[in-house]
Structures are given as structure tokens and as C-alpha cells.
Design an enzyme around this catalytic site. Sequence first.
Site: not given
Length: 242
Positions: A109, A49, A51, A195
Site C-alpha cells: 500500500y 477488501r 475500505d 490508516r
Amino acid sequence: MRYFIQLSYDGTAYHGWQVQPGASSVQETLQEALSTLLRRDTPVTGAGRTDTGVHAAMMVAHFDADAAVDGTQLVYKLNRLLPRDIAVQRVWHVADDLHARFSATRRTYHYHVHLGKQPFQRHYSWQLFQELDFALMNEAARRMMQYEDFTSFSKVNNDQKTNICHISEAYWQKVGPNQWRFTVTANRFLRNMVRAIVGTLVEVGRHRLTVDEFCAVIERKDRQSAGESVPAHALSLVDIQY
């Protein structure tokens, strides 16, 4: 019959991957297109998922169909129907027990940063206003692989059943003039985790945290002790392994 879809998307216009009431999402947009083409309600389940505002160079999702699907034709038709910021690369048949989310073993990522004003980087990279000590940040990033509980980098009050993750690689590298990229791979990620990691590593790069203090942040298992979450637009999901 179960099928996997590989797609990519620019997340700028979406409130993340997951369907949300009153907000546009990638999952909902894909489901609507699939349901139209297959002429039946066709839910899709994603590998993760992302963001709001986060991109995906590679996302994998699965859907179930009552009859055989021509993957090549479906890719062609989906790409004609979907908006320009979502692209499907592949549709293929898989075993019925293969799950886009739970069968994935590794996810990677990328987070991009750049120094100075660079107009062509602004949509997919975060602008820095001071130089960072990337060598020290890499030392701290390597230490993360000694840990498995990343509560300190998890969104507060999330719905995760566990905050245990196994990071297999984490490093910064220079990818262009005044441009750097953070790569992190793990079996799974918590909400907001990348993040928050980047935001805390930046504190190391600014010499506001030592490497040992960075490790202490992880050990506290307290989100309040970690750095701020960096902007979403510079983050992309780039690889998923099964």
C-alpha cells in the site's frame, strides 16, 4: 476454468471493494459487468477488501467460467461496459486451485501526504498543516518489522481470525515538493490497519510519541492506545504478489 483479472479503480464513489447491501461497491460493479458479458451469474473474489474511498492502482480478482474465455476480448469489452473509474488491464487463465486472496504472498500500500494547500493533490493525498519529523517516523516504521501481532492497528470487532501479519517493508520517502509517501508491504493486512499505522506514525512525527512509546502501542494490543485513522482518500493498494 479459473481466470484472474487485474484491475485498477478510483475508490471515491464506492463503499469499498466488497459487496454491501444498499451501497455501491467495486466488486458488485465488476460482477454485474462480467455477468452481462458471460451471460451467467459470475461472482468474483478479490485479493483483499479496500475500505470506503480507498483506491487501487492494482487489484486482482478471480472468477470461474464454464468454457474458455478470450482474455484480450474480455478486457476490451469490460472496459467499454465498466464506468470510467474502473479499468481492467488483464484477464488470464490460472490453475483451478489458485485463489486471488489466499494465494497472495505480499501486498503493498501507499499513503500520500502533502504540506500546504496543493489543489492537484487534494483527491489522492492528505493535507498536513504542520511539518513532521519523517526521519523519526522512519525509525518507528522500521521497528514494526520486529512485531507480528497488530491488534492495536485493527478495526475493533473485525471478523479476522487472526491479527498476525508479517511486515517486510515500511518507510516514508519524499516524492515531490512538500509531498511524502508511506510504503508498507506485508503478507496480509487487517481492516483499517494501514490508516491506523499512519495515524500513529504521525503522532511520532509531531513528537507526541517517542519511538519506544510507538512500540509500546503495538505491544499493548489495544486499538484505543493507537492514533486516529487517517482519511481514506490518500490510500492506495498498489501491488500484489503471488
